[in-house]
Structure formats: C-alpha cells, structure tokens
Design an enzyme around this catalytic site. Structure first.
Site, mmCIF file in Angstrom:
data_model
loop_
_atom_site.group_PDB
_atom_site.id
_atom_site.type_symbol
_atom_site.label_atom_id
_atom_site.label_comp_id
_atom_site.label_asym_id
_atom_site.label_seq_id
_atom_site.Cartn_x
_atom_site.Cartn_y
_atom_site.Cartn_z
ATOM 1 N N ASP A 122 -87.240 1.623 39.111
ATOM 2 C CA ASP A 122 -86.806 2.854 39.153
ATOM 3 C C ASP A 122 -85.520 3.353 38.411
ATOM 4 O O ASP A 122 -85.095 4.486 38.070
ATOM 5 C CB ASP A 122 -86.683 3.647 40.545
ATOM 6 C CG ASP A 122 -87.972 3.393 41.417
ATOM 7 O OD1 ASP A 122 -88.766 3.981 40.709
ATOM 8 O OD2 ASP A 122 -87.887 2.819 42.540
ATOM 9 N N HIS B 290 -84.128 -5.182 45.437
ATOM 10 C CA HIS B 290 -85.282 -5.256 45.560
ATOM 11 C C HIS B 290 -85.745 -6.486 46.673
ATOM 12 O O HIS B 290 -85.028 -7.627 46.491
ATOM 13 C CB HIS B 290 -86.074 -5.681 44.412
ATOM 14 C CG HIS B 290 -87.606 -5.483 44.377
ATOM 15 N ND1 HIS B 290 -88.443 -6.107 44.932
ATOM 16 C CD2 HIS B 290 -88.213 -4.165 43.881
ATOM 17 C CE1 HIS B 290 -89.820 -5.530 44.970
ATOM 18 N NE2 HIS B 290 -89.487 -4.365 44.438
ATOM 19 N N HIS C 93 -88.588 3.627 48.551
ATOM 20 C CA HIS C 93 -89.564 3.246 47.918
ATOM 21 C C HIS C 93 -89.806 3.861 46.602
ATOM 22 O O HIS C 93 -88.952 3.973 45.700
ATOM 23 C CB HIS C 93 -90.929 3.385 48.772
ATOM 24 C CG HIS C 93 -92.027 2.544 48.276
ATOM 25 N ND1 HIS C 93 -92.158 1.621 47.349
ATOM 26 C CD2 HIS C 93 -93.306 2.646 48.983
ATOM 27 C CE1 HIS C 93 -93.301 1.152 47.127
ATOM 28 N NE2 HIS C 93 -94.084 1.703 48.186
HETATM 29 C C1 LIG Z 1 -85.138 -1.989 47.699
HETATM 30 C C2 LIG Z 1 -84.330 -2.145 49.030
HETATM 31 C C3 LIG Z 1 -84.742 -1.167 49.946
HETATM 32 C C4 LIG Z 1 -84.450 -3.760 49.574
HETATM 33 O O1 LIG Z 1 -84.089 -3.453 50.771
HETATM 34 P P1 LIG Z 1 -83.935 -4.906 51.657
HETATM 35 O O2 LIG Z 1 -84.758 -6.013 51.054
HETATM 36 O O3 LIG Z 1 -84.142 -4.580 52.922
HETATM 37 O O4 LIG Z 1 -82.410 -5.257 51.184
HETATM 38 P P2 LIG Z 1 -81.100 -4.728 52.244
HETATM 39 O O5 LIG Z 1 -81.304 -3.188 52.174
HETATM 40 O O6 LIG Z 1 -81.483 -5.758 53.242
HETATM 41 O O7 LIG Z 1 -80.062 -5.588 51.152
HETATM 42 C C5 LIG Z 1 -79.339 -6.837 51.149
HETATM 43 C C6 LIG Z 1 -78.135 -6.961 50.666
HETATM 44 O O8 LIG Z 1 -78.116 -6.163 49.181
HETATM 45 C C7 LIG Z 1 -77.285 -4.869 49.314
HETATM 46 N N1 LIG Z 1 -77.979 -4.119 48.390
HETATM 47 C C8 LIG Z 1 -79.241 -4.010 48.300
HETATM 48 N N2 LIG Z 1 -79.588 -2.962 47.322
HETATM 49 C C9 LIG Z 1 -78.370 -2.552 46.988
HETATM 50 C C10 LIG Z 1 -78.225 -1.453 46.363
HETATM 51 N N3 LIG Z 1 -78.928 -0.680 45.793
HETATM 52 N N4 LIG Z 1 -76.658 -1.137 45.927
HETATM 53 C C11 LIG Z 1 -75.665 -1.941 46.611
HETATM 54 N N5 LIG Z 1 -76.063 -2.790 47.247
HETATM 55 C C12 LIG Z 1 -77.430 -3.114 47.781
HETATM 56 C C13 LIG Z 1 -77.177 -4.657 50.773
HETATM 57 O O9 LIG Z 1 -76.021 -3.837 50.915
HETATM 58 C C14 LIG Z 1 -77.272 -5.794 51.664
HETATM 59 O O10 LIG Z 1 -75.782 -6.290 51.496
HETATM 60 P P3 LIG Z 1 -75.385 -7.300 52.913
HETATM 61 O O11 LIG Z 1 -76.174 -8.441 52.845
HETATM 62 O O12 LIG Z 1 -73.666 -7.537 52.167
HETATM 63 O O13 LIG Z 1 -75.222 -6.313 53.880
HETATM 64 C C15 LIG Z 1 -82.787 -1.914 48.746
HETATM 65 O O14 LIG Z 1 -82.302 -2.998 47.957
HETATM 66 C C16 LIG Z 1 -82.281 -0.634 48.257
HETATM 67 O O15 LIG Z 1 -82.359 0.405 49.302
HETATM 68 N N6 LIG Z 1 -82.392 -0.186 47.009
HETATM 69 C C17 LIG Z 1 -81.882 1.196 46.716
HETATM 70 C C18 LIG Z 1 -83.352 1.919 46.616
HETATM 71 C C19 LIG Z 1 -84.219 1.451 45.505
HETATM 72 O O16 LIG Z 1 -83.785 1.501 44.507
HETATM 73 N N7 LIG Z 1 -85.091 1.629 45.932
HETATM 74 C C20 LIG Z 1 -86.660 1.140 44.758
HETATM 75 C C21 LIG Z 1 -87.166 -0.122 45.060
HETATM 76 S S1 LIG Z 1 -88.299 -0.516 43.776
#
Ligand SMILES: CC(C)(COP(=O)(O)OP(=O)(O)OC[C@H]1O[C@@H](n2cnc3c(N)ncnc32)[C@H](O)[C@@H]1OP(=O)(O)O)[C@@H](O)C(=O)NCCC(=O)NCCS
Length: 382
Positions: free
Chosen positions: A319, A265, A226
């Site tokens: 971010d 996201h 987050h």
């Molecule tokens: C923001 C976040 C937590 C959303 O999570 P979520 O909705 O649960 O999405 P998921 O983690 O299930 O990801 C869905 C798919 O996209 C991929 N993905 C999502 N974010 C990714 C990233 N930053 N880098 C690489 N792959 C990513 C996942 O590996 C997954 O792929 P798959 O379906 O092949 O397994 C996630 O994108 C993330 O961890 N991002 C990095 C942290 C970040 O920047 N957070 C700030 C948010 S404002």
C-alpha cells in the site's frame, strides 16, 4: 467445554494458525517472495495481464491463447450491470463511501442471480466471471453517478484494466497508463490467507453462497489495517506536505507509538515484493507527470523507517507506493481500496471455490473470561 486459559496456546489475531490447505499463492515473508501457482510475482507483473492472472488463480494453470481469449470474451460479455442494480445505485447518497457502495452492490447482485439456489460448480463459475467482470463497472458507475454524470457503458474492445479507466474517466487511457493499471490489478489479485480471504472462507464454509462470501470479503478489506491502508498513506503524504517534514513526522510517530501507514506486515519481515514493483512505477509516473514531491516524501519516509525499525522487520508493504501511483493516474483517493477489491475478488473467489472442494465449517474456540456462575437478578432488584 471451553478451554481454560492455562491449558491452551492462544494465538491473538490467529497469528501462524493454519486454517486451510491451498495450492494458489505462496509467500516467503522472510525473503519477500510471492508466487501465484509457483510463478514469481515479478514475472506476472512483467508479462501477464489481470485476465490471465484471474484465470491462473481460478483454474490452477496459465491459459493457452485460446483459453485466455475465451475467458476474456466471457468477462467482456458480463461487464454490464443489471438495470435493477443501476437503478438501485441511483438512489444511493452521493456522499456514500465507495467501499460501502461496492459491498451493497455485490450483495444486491446475489438477489439478481437467476438461479440463487443452484450451488453447482458450473453456476459458481458463471458467478465468478460475472463478479470479476462487474466489480470495475460498479466502482466506475458510482464514481460518475456521485458527480451527477451518467455511467459510461463498458467497451468490448478494451482489456479489463483499460476498460475500467475508460468507464471511470469517459476516455480510453494511453498504453502506458493502461499497463500501470493492469500491473496494479495483477499485484493485488491474491495474497494467501489474509483477513478478507479468510473472512470470505468463513462465510463460504457455512455453504452460504458466493455473493455472501464476496460481500464479506469487501467488508473486511475496507479496514485501514487491511485494504484501507493505501488511502491512509495518501492522507499521511498530504499531512507531511514537504520532503523536509518527512523525517520529523516519522520520528515523532514512532516516539508516540503511532503507526506509519503502508509499513509492516504480519507475514513479510522483508521488503514486500509488490512494493518494490509499485515503487518503480511510482517513480516513472512521477517523472512523467513532472511532479516528484510525493515520491520523494515516500522515499524519505522509507529511508527513515528502515533505519529506525527495519531491524524489527518493518518495511514498505504493497500500500505504500500504490497510493502515489493512483494519485498520478488521477484517481480519487476513496477509490484506491475499491481498486484493491477489483483485483482481489479474483483471489477471494479462487480460495472459496478451492475450499468448497473439501469444505468444513469454521467453528473456532475462545477462552471464556466471564464468571462461571452468576445468579439471575430480577430487573427491579438490579
Ligand atoms: C499490517 C499490520 C496490521 C500487521 O500487524 P501485526 O502483525 O498485528 O503487527 P503489530 O501491529 O503487532 O506490530 C508489531 C510491532 O511492529 C510495530 N509496527 C508494525 N507496523 C508498524 C508501522 N506501520 N509503523 C510503525 N510501527 C509498526 C508495532 O508497533 C509493534 O511494535 P512493538 O513490538 O514494539 O510493540 C501492521 O503492521 C500495521 O498496522 N501496519 C500499518 C497499516 C498497513 O499498512 N496495513 C496494510 C497491510 S498490507
């Protein structure tokens, strides 16, 4: 009775589950649109200030000049921290994480409220002004204390963002720097039903109190999935080091299923509109500082990520470029997430107050996966 797995739809991470009605912020994640009370974030970033944004979120309409002046005066009047809190903070270890300090300080403010049992709207509005006004003071005071410096008292003639930088560095920022900080706060002020807002609502829904709700928000924002992502982005840029290393780093991360921080996201499947605005400030600041390395690494990461996983709807989020902006403002990395909190407290409060207008305690359900019946085995026989 708890529902059976076969009979229910289970939304892991509450994806797409509607938990409240809200008039405050709207996101269209498919086209990358974000509005506060209908006003596009791009307009807010261009014309507004944090004070005006906080007023808009909390009151549901843009203020008149007189209302804004009055609201700004209230914030200024509430900036200083109670001595008890300052004395408490002097006992905190200098190695403490600033988000932990902020969480503990907000909780302590609850003990120092002159009317802790009065949950009237008027008292909560007073608390709202105090919390919004004091978040920057807490963050700046600890940032100085841990260096063995005295906290800098707030300056009444400076706006919210400029005063924060003044309290942090002991020197008032130039106009451009103050504007960049102000825009950063506007961009982070609210974001619909995210994890920390929901967490604040859950605490608020028990009719606990404003401080408990906001303390919950701070604790939830801290996580690297987050608000903590902006600090993780900087760690990644440091690790990559050069533009040439960026592409192999990203490709290797994707191959090994490692997430690239600052991308992806839950709601946006397009470019986060806040990231677009931050990117331009990151570019301008990098040019002004004559140091383009991190920006160029960032652009390279973006290019490779969009090429490789853009079709999955993974784009830069708020971010990604904010870290580069804060870095060029000379802000220590571990204050990036507290700065996010300095802005987001306005959104948390607005949502908690809105939820209280038609409150119902949150009490969801879970699918029980343990045994339905088991004997109690006496301890000596286990
Ligand atoms: C923001 C976040 C937590 C959303 O999570 P979520 O909705 O649960 O999405 P998921 O983690 O299930 O990801 C869905 C798919 O996209 C991929 N993905 C999502 N974010 C990714 C990233 N930053 N880098 C690489 N792959 C990513 C996942 O590996 C997954 O792929 P798959 O379906 O092949 O397994 C996630 O994108 C993330 O961890 N991002 C990095 C942290 C970040 O920047 N957070 C700030 C948010 S404002």
């Amino acid at each position: 009775m708890a529902p059976d797995e076969a009979e229910v739809t289970f939304a892991k991470g509450l994806e797409d589950v509607i938990v409240a009605k809200s008039r405050i912020t709207y996101i269209d994640g498919e086209i990358g649109k974000l509005v506060y009370l209908g006003i596009p974030i791009e307009e807010m970033a261009k014309h507004s200030t944090f004070e005006e944004t906080a007023y808009l979120l909390g009151h549901g309409a843009l203020p008149t000049r007189q209302q804004l002046d009055e609201y700004s005066r209230t914030l200024v009047a509430n900036r200083a921290l109670p001595d008890t809190l300052l004395n408490m903070m002097k006992l905190f270890p200098p190695t403490a994480l600033p988000m932990d300090v902020l969480r503990t300080a907000v909780s302590a403010l609850g003990m120092l409220d002159p009317n802790p049992k009065d949950s009237s709207k008027e008292q909560n509005q007073l608390r709202s002004a105090r919390l919004i006004a004091q978040f920057p003071t807490i963050v700046a005071a600890f940032a100085r204390m841990r260096q063995g410096l005295e906290p800098v008292a707030p300056r009444a003639d400076l706006g919210h963002a400029a005063n924060f930088l003044y309290m942090l560095f002991g020197q008032a920022p130039d106009e451009f720097t103050a504007r960049v900080m102000d825009v950063a706060l506007v961009l982070h002020a609210d974001h619909e039903m995210n994890a920390s807002t929901f967490a604040s609502l859950v605490t608020g829904s028990t009719l606990s109190d404003m401080y408990s709700a906001i303390t919950t928000g701070v604790g939830t924002l801290k996580g690297p999935l987050h608000g903590g992502a902006n600090e993780a982005v900087v760690a990644m840029l440091q690790e990559i080091g050069t533009v040439e290393n960026a592409e192999p780093y990203v490709l290797n991360a994707l191959k090994t299923k490692k997430k690239i921080m600052g991308f992806g996201h839950r709601v946006y499947h397009a470019y986060d509109p806040r990231a677009r605005i931050f990117k331009e400030y990151a570019r301008e600041l990098s040019q002004r500082k004559n140091d383009m390395t991190w920006f160029q690494i960032g652009e390279k990461i973006e290019e490779v990520m969009i090429r490789e996983v853009g079709r999955k709807g993974i784009f830069p989020n708020v971010d990604f470029y904010s870290g580069i902006v804060y870095h060029h403002l000379g802000i220590p990395t571990d204050l990036y997430t507290p700065i996010f909190a300095i802005a987001r407290v306005a959104g948390w409060i607005a949502h908690v107050m809105e939820y209280w207008e038609d409150n119902r305690i949150f009490r969801p359900a879970s699918i029980y996966t343990g045994p339905k019946e088991a004997p109690y085995v006496p301890i000596e026989k286990r």
